[in-house]
Design a protein around this motif. Structure first.
Motif, PDB file in Angstrom:
ATOM      1  N   LEU A  38       0.761  -1.358   0.096  1.00 19.44           N
ATOM      2  CA  LEU A  38      -0.009  -0.009  -0.127  1.00 19.44           C
ATOM      3  C   LEU A  38       0.987   1.300  -0.068  1.00 19.44           C
ATOM      4  O   LEU A  38       0.370   2.261  -0.358  1.00 19.44           O
ATOM      5  N   GLN A  39       2.053   1.048   0.225  1.00 17.10           N
ATOM      6  CA  GLN A  39       3.185   2.293   0.320  1.00 17.10           C
ATOM      7  C   GLN A  39       3.803   2.343  -0.904  1.00 17.10           C
ATOM      8  O   GLN A  39       4.950   3.151  -0.945  1.00 17.10           O
ATOM      9  N   MET A  40       3.667   1.446  -2.125  1.00 14.62           N
ATOM     10  CA  MET A  40       4.473   1.409  -3.403  1.00 14.62           C
ATOM     11  C   MET A  40       4.700   2.896  -3.896  1.00 14.62           C
ATOM     12  O   MET A  40       5.749   3.075  -4.196  1.00 14.62           O
ATOM     13  N   ALA A  41       3.864   3.576  -3.726  1.00 12.53           N
ATOM     14  CA  ALA A  41       3.998   5.025  -4.557  1.00 12.53           C
ATOM     15  C   ALA A  41       5.046   5.790  -3.541  1.00 12.53           C
ATOM     16  O   ALA A  41       5.908   6.402  -4.170  1.00 12.53           O
ATOM     17  N   ALA A  42       5.008   5.784  -2.460  1.00 13.20           N
ATOM     18  CA  ALA A  42       5.879   6.343  -1.658  1.00 13.20           C
ATOM     19  C   ALA A  42       7.417   5.837  -1.859  1.00 13.20           C
ATOM     20  O   ALA A  42       8.244   6.524  -1.708  1.00 13.20           O
ATOM     21  N   TYR A  43       7.488   4.618  -2.103  1.00 15.99           N
ATOM     22  CA  TYR A  43       8.791   3.974  -2.274  1.00 15.99           C
ATOM     23  C   TYR A  43       9.354   4.354  -3.696  1.00 15.99           C
ATOM     24  O   TYR A  43      10.270   4.723  -3.771  1.00 15.99           O
ATOM     25  N   GLU A  44       8.375   4.563  -4.709  1.00 11.70           N
ATOM     26  CA  GLU A  44       8.584   5.058  -6.115  1.00 11.70           C
ATOM     27  C   GLU A  44       9.142   6.350  -5.957  1.00 11.70           C
ATOM     28  O   GLU A  44       9.967   6.911  -6.723  1.00 11.70           O
ATOM     29  N   ARG A  45       8.500   7.158  -5.000  1.00  9.92           N
ATOM     30  CA  ARG A  45       8.841   8.579  -4.962  1.00  9.92           C
ATOM     31  C   ARG A  45      10.461   8.711  -4.665  1.00  9.92           C
ATOM     32  O   ARG A  45      10.850   9.616  -5.141  1.00  9.92           O
ATOM     33  N   THR A  46      10.777   7.669  -3.391  1.00 10.99           N
ATOM     34  CA  THR A  46      12.030   7.945  -3.183  1.00 10.99           C
ATOM     35  C   THR A  46      13.164   7.191  -4.230  1.00 10.99           C
ATOM     36  O   THR A  46      14.294   7.788  -4.258  1.00 10.99           O
ATOM     37  N   LEU A  47      12.672   6.456  -4.898  1.00  8.67           N
ATOM     38  CA  LEU A  47      13.542   5.743  -5.916  1.00  8.67           C
ATOM     39  C   LEU A  47      13.957   6.865  -7.031  1.00  8.67           C
ATOM     40  O   LEU A  47      14.979   7.285  -7.566  1.00  8.67           O
ATOM     41  N   ALA A  48      12.595   7.665  -7.341  1.00 14.04           N
ATOM     42  CA  ALA A  48      12.802   8.711  -8.420  1.00 14.04           C
ATOM     43  C   ALA A  48      13.588   9.616  -7.918  1.00 14.04           C
ATOM     44  O   ALA A  48      14.567  10.289  -8.687  1.00 14.04           O
ATOM     45  N   ALA A  49      13.632  10.089  -6.452  1.00 17.02           N
ATOM     46  CA  ALA A  49      14.516  10.946  -6.039  1.00 17.02           C
ATOM     47  C   ALA A  49      15.878  10.706  -6.070  1.00 17.02           C
ATOM     48  O   ALA A  49      17.007  11.401  -6.400  1.00 17.02           O
ATOM     49  N   PHE A  50      16.115   9.443  -5.858  1.00 16.49           N
ATOM     50  CA  PHE A  50      17.638   8.818  -5.665  1.00 16.49           C
ATOM     51  C   PHE A  50      18.147   8.979  -7.334  1.00 16.49           C
ATOM     52  O   PHE A  50      19.148   9.317  -7.696  1.00 16.49           O
ATOM     53  N   SER A 127      -0.463  11.145 -10.432  1.00 17.96           N
ATOM     54  CA  SER A 127      -0.662  11.461  -8.901  1.00 17.96           C
ATOM     55  C   SER A 127      -1.323   9.985  -8.506  1.00 17.96           C
ATOM     56  O   SER A 127      -2.140   9.282  -8.996  1.00 17.96           O
ATOM     57  N   ARG A 128      -0.787   9.719  -7.454  1.00 15.37           N
ATOM     58  CA  ARG A 128      -1.318   8.540  -6.440  1.00 15.37           C
ATOM     59  C   ARG A 128      -1.429   8.726  -4.955  1.00 15.37           C
ATOM     60  O   ARG A 128      -0.726   9.730  -4.496  1.00 15.37           O
ATOM     61  N   THR A 129      -2.261   8.040  -4.351  1.00 13.64           N
ATOM     62  CA  THR A 129      -2.311   8.143  -2.876  1.00 13.64           C
ATOM     63  C   THR A 129      -2.054   7.027  -2.191  1.00 13.64           C
ATOM     64  O   THR A 129      -1.563   6.164  -3.001  1.00 13.64           O
ATOM     65  N   LYS A 130      -1.735   7.322  -0.857  1.00 10.53           N
ATOM     66  CA  LYS A 130      -1.077   6.197   0.108  1.00 10.53           C
ATOM     67  C   LYS A 130      -1.915   6.404   1.379  1.00 10.53           C
ATOM     68  O   LYS A 130      -2.549   7.293   1.700  1.00 10.53           O
ATOM     69  N   ARG A 131      -2.277   5.020   1.902  1.00 10.95           N
ATOM     70  CA  ARG A 131      -3.205   5.019   2.908  1.00 10.95           C
ATOM     71  C   ARG A 131      -2.190   5.305   4.349  1.00 10.95           C
ATOM     72  O   ARG A 131      -1.167   4.999   4.353  1.00 10.95           O
ATOM     73  N   THR A 132      -2.770   6.167   4.953  1.00  8.31           N
ATOM     74  CA  THR A 132      -2.059   6.451   6.508  1.00  8.31           C
ATOM     75  C   THR A 132      -3.201   6.303   7.476  1.00  8.31           C
ATOM     76  O   THR A 132      -4.254   6.295   7.533  1.00  8.31           O
ATOM     77  N   HIS A 133      -2.470   6.452   8.631  1.00  6.75           N
ATOM     78  CA  HIS A 133      -3.355   6.074  10.030  1.00  6.75           C
ATOM     79  C   HIS A 133      -2.692   7.060  10.841  1.00  6.75           C
ATOM     80  O   HIS A 133      -1.561   7.527  10.822  1.00  6.75           O
ATOM     81  N   ASP A 134      -3.648   7.470  12.028  1.00  7.44           N
ATOM     82  CA  ASP A 134      -3.118   8.445  13.080  1.00  7.44           C
ATOM     83  C   ASP A 134      -2.249   7.787  14.074  1.00  7.44           C
ATOM     84  O   ASP A 134      -1.896   6.498  13.792  1.00  7.44           O
ATOM     85  N   ALA A 135      -1.653   8.492  15.041  1.00  5.24           N
ATOM     86  CA  ALA A 135      -0.757   7.746  15.793  1.00  5.24           C
ATOM     87  C   ALA A 135      -0.902   6.790  16.491  1.00  5.24           C
ATOM     88  O   ALA A 135      -0.278   5.659  16.896  1.00  5.24           O
ATOM     89  N   ASN A 136      -2.352   6.397  16.769  1.00  3.73           N
ATOM     90  CA  ASN A 136      -2.832   5.374  17.420  1.00  3.73           C
ATOM     91  C   ASN A 136      -3.329   4.231  16.644  1.00  3.73           C
ATOM     92  O   ASN A 136      -3.632   3.251  17.065  1.00  3.73           O
ATOM     93  N   GLY A 137      -3.184   4.348  15.357  1.00  2.00           N
ATOM     94  CA  GLY A 137      -3.157   3.402  14.190  1.00  2.00           C
ATOM     95  C   GLY A 137      -4.486   3.080  13.796  1.00  2.00           C
ATOM     96  O   GLY A 137      -5.030   2.405  13.224  1.00  2.00           O
ATOM     97  N   GLY A 138      -5.437   4.207  14.243  1.00  2.00           N
ATOM     98  CA  GLY A 138      -6.870   4.183  14.044  1.00  2.00           C
ATOM     99  C   GLY A 138      -7.093   5.481  12.756  1.00  2.00           C
ATOM    100  O   GLY A 138      -6.028   5.981  12.213  1.00  2.00           O
ATOM    101  N   ASN A 139      -8.333   5.559  12.480  1.00  2.80           N
ATOM    102  CA  ASN A 139      -8.588   6.818  11.460  1.00  2.80           C
ATOM    103  C   ASN A 139      -7.928   6.906  10.252  1.00  2.80           C
ATOM    104  O   ASN A 139      -6.917   7.755  10.022  1.00  2.80           O
ATOM    105  N   PRO A 140      -7.988   5.720   9.344  1.00  5.25           N
ATOM    106  CA  PRO A 140      -7.228   5.594   8.167  1.00  5.25           C
ATOM    107  C   PRO A 140      -7.556   6.749   7.059  1.00  5.25           C
ATOM    108  O   PRO A 140      -8.998   7.162   7.318  1.00  5.25           O
ATOM    109  N   LYS A 141      -6.929   7.229   6.426  1.00  5.54           N
ATOM    110  CA  LYS A 141      -7.315   8.141   5.608  1.00  5.54           C
ATOM    111  C   LYS A 141      -5.957   8.218   4.236  1.00  5.54           C
ATOM    112  O   LYS A 141      -5.116   7.843   4.417  1.00  5.54           O
TER     113      LYS A 141
END
Length: 181
Positions: A38-50, A127-141
């Motif tokens: 689910l974080q693949m786009a974020a990894y791609e961003r880092t690879l593109a930056a490298f 553009s692509r999105t990634k799924r995140t959660h708050d600090a307690n692991g709830g409230n996905p967005k």
């Protein structure tokens, strides 16, 4: 073509007893605890930056604070075709990479490395999105992970949209190569 070393100790300095990693994240090195599709786009961003700077490696299976080897689940790792497809869909020009697994004390580490792209700048195509959660692991967005038209660049241990001076340098180098042909 990128060539990751065969031996993990050529990439990382690890204490064999405590499993503590002595390297720090840097302009050419990024650590992730585990691989999450689910974080693949974020990894791609880092690879593109490298790829837009001097190349680099993402290593999965390293915990943060303290930096220790924790390994990653081999069953969750992508194959090279998955990575190739994602990068080709999301970035242009193509980002050549190499992926490799390493064994350390019964654990698996996974690395993806890229060299500086000769045809840089590498630009995000969609553009692509990634799924995140708050600090307690709830409230996905969903948060934007990559943005169409953005050129990502690797600054000291951080990936961000490129700044004017770095883009000017890339374009000047590209023009010099063109004039030499």
């Amino acid at each position: 073509m990128v060539v990751l070393p065969e031996n993990l100790n050529e990439l990382l300095e690890i204490d064999p007893v405590s499993h503590r990693v002595n390297n720090r994240e840097s302009r050419r090195l990024e650590f992730k605890r585990s691989f999450d599709r689910l974080q693949m786009a974020a990894y791609e961003r880092t690879l593109a930056a490298f790829s837009n700077t001097s190349g680099g490696v993402i290593i999965f299976g390293i915990a943060d604070r303290p930096r220790t080897v924790v390994g990653t689940n081999p069953a969750t790792l992508p194959d090279e075709a998955d990575i190739t497809t994602a990068l080709k869909q999301d970035f242009s020009p193509e980002i050549p990479f190499e992926a490799r697994t390493y064994a350390f004390d019964g654990m698996t580490l996974f690395a993806i490395g890229v060299d500086m792209n000769i045809n840089r700048p590498v630009i995000c195509q969609r553009s692509r999105t990634k799924r995140t959660h708050d600090a307690n692991g709830g409230n996905p967005k969903d948060e934007e992970a990559i943005r169409e038209g953005t050129i990502y660049y690797r600054y000291v241990a951080q990936t961000a949209a490129i700044k004017y001076q770095e883009l000017r340098t890339i374009l000047d180098e590209r023009e010099e190569r063109r004039l030499k042909i």
